[in-house]
Write a protein that holds these residues in place. Sequence first.
Motif, PDB file in Angstrom:
ATOM      1  N   ALA A  45      -4.863   3.971  -1.715  1.00 15.35           N
ATOM      2  CA  ALA A  45      -3.656   3.553  -0.986  1.00 15.35           C
ATOM      3  C   ALA A  45      -3.637   4.143   0.414  1.00 15.35           C
ATOM      4  O   ALA A  45      -3.362   3.436   1.395  1.00 15.35           O
ATOM      5  CB  ALA A  45      -2.402   3.964  -1.761  1.00 15.35           C
ATOM      6  N   ARG A  98      -6.181   2.327   2.572  1.00 13.19           N
ATOM      7  CA  ARG A  98      -5.720   0.997   2.967  1.00 13.19           C
ATOM      8  C   ARG A  98      -4.715   1.095   4.108  1.00 13.19           C
ATOM      9  O   ARG A  98      -4.771   0.316   5.064  1.00 13.19           O
ATOM     10  CB  ARG A  98      -5.109   0.262   1.770  1.00 13.19           C
ATOM     11  CG  ARG A  98      -6.151  -0.102   0.722  1.00 13.19           C
ATOM     12  CD  ARG A  98      -5.547  -0.770  -0.506  1.00 13.19           C
ATOM     13  NE  ARG A  98      -5.127  -2.103  -0.154  1.00 13.19           N
ATOM     14  CZ  ARG A  98      -3.903  -2.584  -0.359  1.00 13.19           C
ATOM     15  NH1 ARG A  98      -2.968  -1.849  -0.916  1.00 13.19           N
ATOM     16  NH2 ARG A  98      -3.596  -3.814  -0.010  1.00 13.19           N
ATOM     17  N   ALA A 122       0.833  -1.204   0.000  1.00  9.99           N
ATOM     18  CA  ALA A 122       0.000   0.000   0.000  1.00  9.99           C
ATOM     19  C   ALA A 122       0.869   1.256   0.000  1.00  9.99           C
ATOM     20  O   ALA A 122       0.562   2.232  -0.688  1.00  9.99           O
ATOM     21  CB  ALA A 122      -0.944  -0.009   1.200  1.00  9.99           C
ATOM     22  N   LYS A 138      -6.202   6.400  -7.145  1.00  3.20           N
ATOM     23  CA  LYS A 138      -5.241   5.408  -6.661  1.00  3.20           C
ATOM     24  C   LYS A 138      -4.579   5.862  -5.375  1.00  3.20           C
ATOM     25  O   LYS A 138      -4.358   5.063  -4.458  1.00  3.20           O
ATOM     26  CB  LYS A 138      -4.192   5.098  -7.734  1.00  3.20           C
ATOM     27  CG  LYS A 138      -4.735   4.247  -8.861  1.00  3.20           C
ATOM     28  CD  LYS A 138      -3.670   3.905  -9.877  1.00  3.20           C
ATOM     29  CE  LYS A 138      -4.238   2.999 -10.957  1.00  3.20           C
ATOM     30  NZ  LYS A 138      -3.222   2.560 -11.904  1.00  3.20           N
ATOM     31  N   ALA A 164       2.199   1.748  -3.462  1.00  7.74           N
ATOM     32  CA  ALA A 164       1.147   2.285  -4.333  1.00  7.74           C
ATOM     33  C   ALA A 164       0.946   3.780  -4.072  1.00  7.74           C
ATOM     34  O   ALA A 164       0.737   4.561  -5.002  1.00  7.74           O
ATOM     35  CB  ALA A 164      -0.158   1.526  -4.121  1.00  7.74           C
ATOM     36  N   GLU A 165       1.032   4.169  -2.787  1.00  8.04           N
ATOM     37  CA  GLU A 165       0.904   5.582  -2.434  1.00  8.04           C
ATOM     38  C   GLU A 165       2.032   6.391  -3.080  1.00  8.04           C
ATOM     39  O   GLU A 165       1.799   7.447  -3.678  1.00  8.04           O
ATOM     40  CB  GLU A 165       0.944   5.747  -0.915  1.00  8.04           C
ATOM     41  CG  GLU A 165       0.908   7.187  -0.454  1.00  8.04           C
ATOM     42  CD  GLU A 165       1.129   7.341   1.048  1.00  8.04           C
ATOM     43  OE1 GLU A 165       0.647   8.340   1.591  1.00  8.04           O
ATOM     44  OE2 GLU A 165       1.794   6.470   1.660  1.00  8.04           O
TER      45      GLU A 165
END
Length: 132
Positions: A123, A126, A93, A119, A96-97
Motif C-alpha cells: 500500500a 502504491r 491504497a 500488505k 489498504a494502508e
Amino acid sequence: MSTFHLKVLTVDRVFFDGDVDRVVVRTTQGDIGILPRHVKYLAALGIGGLTIFSEGTSRMAAVAGGFVDVSSEGTVILARTCEWADEIDISRAREAEAQAKARLQQQLSEHEQDVASIKLKKAVNRIRIAEK
C-alpha cells in the motif's frame, strides 16, 4: 541510441511489450538498471518501482513480487502485481494502508503479522509511486 525488447507480464495481462532504452526495477536486493546488451541476469522482484525509459520519456509503475530475466533475446519481467502510476486509486491504497496498520496493532500469529506487513508495504509503495 540502442534499444532492447522488454516484456512485462502479470497473471492477468501483458502489461508492456516493446522496445526500450533502459529499465530500472526493484529486486529483493535493491534497484537494478538494465541497459541494452546487459549481461544475463535473473533476480526475484521486491516491492517497489518499475521505470521504463523509451524515446526520451519515462513511465513508472508499482510492482510487487515476481522475477526479472535478462537474456540476449531481451528482458522479461514476470510480476505478481504491476500497475501504472496513473492507474493507481490512491484513496483505495490509503484505505489498504490504514487497514494493514490497524491489523498490525492486533495480537496476530507470526504468519498473520507477515501478511499484514507485506500488505502495508504494498500500500505504501502504491501511494509513493502514484504521488511521484
